[in-house]
Design a protein around this motif. Structure first.
Motif, PDB file in Angstrom:
ATOM      1  N   GLU A  37       0.833  -1.204   0.000  1.00  0.00           N
ATOM      2  CA  GLU A  37       0.000   0.000   0.000  1.00  0.00           C
ATOM      3  C   GLU A  37       0.871   1.259   0.000  1.00  0.00           C
ATOM      4  O   GLU A  37       0.613   2.204  -0.748  1.00  0.00           O
ATOM      5  CB  GLU A  37      -0.920   0.004   1.216  1.00  0.00           C
ATOM      6  N   ALA A  38       1.908   1.267   0.816  1.00  0.00           N
ATOM      7  CA  ALA A  38       2.820   2.420   0.850  1.00  0.00           C
ATOM      8  C   ALA A  38       3.492   2.598  -0.507  1.00  0.00           C
ATOM      9  O   ALA A  38       3.618   3.722  -1.007  1.00  0.00           O
ATOM     10  CB  ALA A  38       3.863   2.240   1.947  1.00  0.00           C
ATOM     11  N   PHE A  39       3.903   1.496  -1.122  1.00  0.00           N
ATOM     12  CA  PHE A  39       4.552   1.569  -2.434  1.00  0.00           C
ATOM     13  C   PHE A  39       3.573   2.081  -3.492  1.00  0.00           C
ATOM     14  O   PHE A  39       3.914   2.930  -4.318  1.00  0.00           O
ATOM     15  CB  PHE A  39       5.110   0.207  -2.825  1.00  0.00           C
ATOM     16  N   HIS A  40       2.343   1.580  -3.462  1.00  0.00           N
ATOM     17  CA  HIS A  40       1.322   2.023  -4.408  1.00  0.00           C
ATOM     18  C   HIS A  40       1.076   3.531  -4.284  1.00  0.00           C
ATOM     19  O   HIS A  40       0.946   4.236  -5.284  1.00  0.00           O
ATOM     20  CB  HIS A  40       0.020   1.249  -4.191  1.00  0.00           C
ATOM     21  N   ASN A  41       1.018   4.019  -3.042  1.00  0.00           N
ATOM     22  CA  ASN A  41       0.769   5.442  -2.802  1.00  0.00           C
ATOM     23  C   ASN A  41       2.025   6.299  -2.930  1.00  0.00           C
ATOM     24  O   ASN A  41       1.940   7.531  -2.909  1.00  0.00           O
ATOM     25  CB  ASN A  41       0.147   5.641  -1.420  1.00  0.00           C
ATOM     26  N   ARG A  42       3.186   5.635  -3.025  1.00  0.00           N
ATOM     27  CA  ARG A  42       4.481   6.326  -3.149  1.00  0.00           C
ATOM     28  C   ARG A  42       4.759   7.252  -1.964  1.00  0.00           C
ATOM     29  O   ARG A  42       5.423   8.256  -2.082  1.00  0.00           O
ATOM     30  CB  ARG A  42       4.599   7.112  -4.459  1.00  0.00           C
ATOM     31  N   ARG A  43       4.263   6.872  -0.776  1.00  0.00           N
ATOM     32  CA  ARG A  43       4.445   7.679   0.435  1.00  0.00           C
ATOM     33  C   ARG A  43       4.658   6.744   1.615  1.00  0.00           C
ATOM     34  O   ARG A  43       4.081   5.665   1.674  1.00  0.00           O
ATOM     35  CB  ARG A  43       3.218   8.540   0.717  1.00  0.00           C
ATOM     36  N   GLY A  44       5.450   7.191   2.563  1.00  0.00           N
ATOM     37  CA  GLY A  44       5.629   6.392   3.762  1.00  0.00           C
ATOM     38  C   GLY A  44       6.716   6.937   4.653  1.00  0.00           C
ATOM     39  O   GLY A  44       7.218   8.045   4.445  1.00  0.00           O
ATOM     40  N   VAL A  45       7.081   6.137   5.643  1.00  0.00           N
ATOM     41  CA  VAL A  45       8.141   6.475   6.582  1.00  0.00           C
ATOM     42  C   VAL A  45       9.283   5.475   6.414  1.00  0.00           C
ATOM     43  O   VAL A  45       9.206   4.563   5.586  1.00  0.00           O
ATOM     44  CB  VAL A  45       7.607   6.482   8.034  1.00  0.00           C
ATOM     45  N   CYS A  46      10.304   5.612   7.235  1.00  0.00           N
ATOM     46  CA  CYS A  46      11.490   4.768   7.091  1.00  0.00           C
ATOM     47  C   CYS A  46      11.150   3.277   7.132  1.00  0.00           C
ATOM     48  O   CYS A  46      11.754   2.485   6.411  1.00  0.00           O
ATOM     49  CB  CYS A  46      12.536   5.129   8.133  1.00  0.00           C
ATOM     50  N   GLN A  47      10.178   2.889   7.956  1.00  0.00           N
ATOM     51  CA  GLN A  47       9.770   1.487   8.012  1.00  0.00           C
ATOM     52  C   GLN A  47       9.250   1.027   6.652  1.00  0.00           C
ATOM     53  O   GLN A  47       9.574  -0.065   6.188  1.00  0.00           O
ATOM     54  CB  GLN A  47       8.694   1.315   9.076  1.00  0.00           C
TER      55      GLN A  47
END
Length: 159
Positions: A37-47
């Motif tokens: 999901e983070a990859f799909h949205n191209r957003r996230g944190v260090c984890q």
């Protein structure tokens, strides 16, 4: 990643691509967010950056693991260090062959891990290294908080 790259070259290429394509956004995910999901949205944190990179490296048959720790922050020139500015961080370690061994890289910042990265735990993923594990039944809300202050004491020059 190109077929003629060394393993270390491939690790660096994946880190650079993630850093280029992803946006660090502390409001975009939670500890339970799936890396896909983070990859799909191209957003996230260090984890998220670390979990995505581990998946990519393993897909390339490069053994990889999750490292949890702290990253010392350096204040802007002329300003004092802020109390509690240093926070939990995550990065990746990858096996780059017998000559290079386990190499650690920080895809969130697209940099090789150095003296400002302090290891707390190493595992396959976050589930192996979470600072709190288990369950508790209680009335009311429970929380935990972790912080560290990192300073250099009598730093010695690097030769």
């Amino acid at each position: 990643v190109r077929p003629d790259m060394s393993t270390l070259g491939a690790v660096k290429a994946v880190s650079a691509a993630l850093h280029r394509e992803m946006t660090f956004d502390p409001t975009s995910t939670e500890v339970t967010t799936d890396p896909a999901e983070a990859f799909h949205n191209r957003r996230g944190v260090c984890q998220d950056f670390s979990h995505i990179m581990i998946a990519a490296l393993r897909a390339l048959a490069i053994p990889a693991g999750y490292v949890s720790g702290f990253l010392r922050t350096i204040p802007p020139e002329g300003q004092d260090r802020l109390e509690g500015a240093d926070a939990m961080h995550a990065w990746v370690r990858a096996w780059c062959g017998a000559d290079a061994g386990w190499v650690q890289i920080d895809p969130t910042n697209d940099m090789m891990v150095g003296n400002d990265h302090v290891i707390v735990a190493i595992g396959r993923d976050y589930a192996d290294v979470s600072p709190v594990r288990g369950s508790m039944r209680a009335f009311g809300r429970q929380s935990t908080q972790h912080q560290v202050d990192m300073i250099s004491v009598n730093p010695s020059p690097v030769n």
